[in-house]
Design a protein around this motif. Sequence first.
Motif, mmCIF file in Angstrom:
data_model
loop_
_atom_site.group_PDB
_atom_site.id
_atom_site.type_symbol
_atom_site.label_atom_id
_atom_site.label_comp_id
_atom_site.label_asym_id
_atom_site.label_seq_id
_atom_site.Cartn_x
_atom_site.Cartn_y
_atom_site.Cartn_z
ATOM 1 N N GLY A 124 0.758 -1.402 -0.207
ATOM 2 C CA GLY A 124 -0.247 -0.346 0.074
ATOM 3 C C GLY A 124 0.475 1.205 -0.119
ATOM 4 N N GLY A 125 1.999 0.900 0.258
ATOM 5 C CA GLY A 125 2.780 2.476 -0.021
ATOM 6 C C GLY A 125 2.343 3.433 -1.604
ATOM 7 N N ASN A 126 3.058 4.277 -1.527
ATOM 8 C CA ASN A 126 3.256 5.411 -2.648
ATOM 9 C C ASN A 126 4.582 5.897 -2.797
ATOM 10 N N VAL A 127 5.810 5.686 -4.028
ATOM 11 C CA VAL A 127 6.666 6.258 -3.774
ATOM 12 C C VAL A 127 6.370 8.139 -3.838
ATOM 13 N N GLN A 128 5.723 8.439 -4.094
ATOM 14 C CA GLN A 128 5.759 10.324 -4.558
ATOM 15 C C GLN A 128 4.920 10.957 -2.580
ATOM 16 N N ALA A 129 4.353 9.407 -2.023
ATOM 17 C CA ALA A 129 4.149 10.075 0.016
ATOM 18 C C ALA A 129 5.403 9.728 0.292
ATOM 19 N N PHE A 130 6.836 9.188 -0.216
ATOM 20 C CA PHE A 130 7.378 8.693 0.935
ATOM 21 C C PHE A 130 8.566 10.258 -0.062
ATOM 22 N N LYS A 131 8.432 10.987 -1.166
ATOM 23 C CA LYS A 131 8.794 12.032 -1.014
ATOM 24 C C LYS A 131 8.927 13.557 -0.014
ATOM 25 N N ALA A 132 7.437 13.181 0.154
ATOM 26 C CA ALA A 132 7.101 14.510 0.639
ATOM 27 C C ALA A 132 7.129 14.655 2.124
ATOM 28 N N GLY A 133 8.071 13.545 2.263
ATOM 29 C CA GLY A 133 8.894 12.961 3.769
ATOM 30 C C GLY A 133 7.911 13.092 5.062
#
Length: 133
Positions: A124-133
């Motif tokens: 359920g992860g999203n690379v963009q969400a990780f980029k947001a910090g």
Amino acid sequence: MHRHAGRRSRNRRTAGIILCAGFLGLGACASLAPPRSAEPAPGAVEALNGMVKGACNRPVASVLAGEGIPVGQFRAAIYSEQRTGPSARVSQYEMWLYPRDKAGVLIIKMDETCRPMQVYTREGGNVQAFKAG
């Protein structure tokens, strides 16, 4: 007999279109670029070393920096190894990074020399969400 020959021609044409679309899809996948990398943020390699020791920690920190993903948002990390051949040598590494407060897992896939090949998520992860910090 004429009707059957027409049907066979139509089936071959349909099969050709499907096969061509499949080759185009493979070509698009084959042209994917490896993840961006940059000089690791200060303390990033040490932070990864605190979660898990491994030869690929510096390249992982470089990928995180290049992708704009702060290492401080992760609480844990593990390595996964894929082994091949009769000697069972390592052919690929994956580092699984578990965030403190986001869904999913960020995975960085590398070859046997720790060269980054791909960044993706699971659970359920999203690379963009990780980029947001």
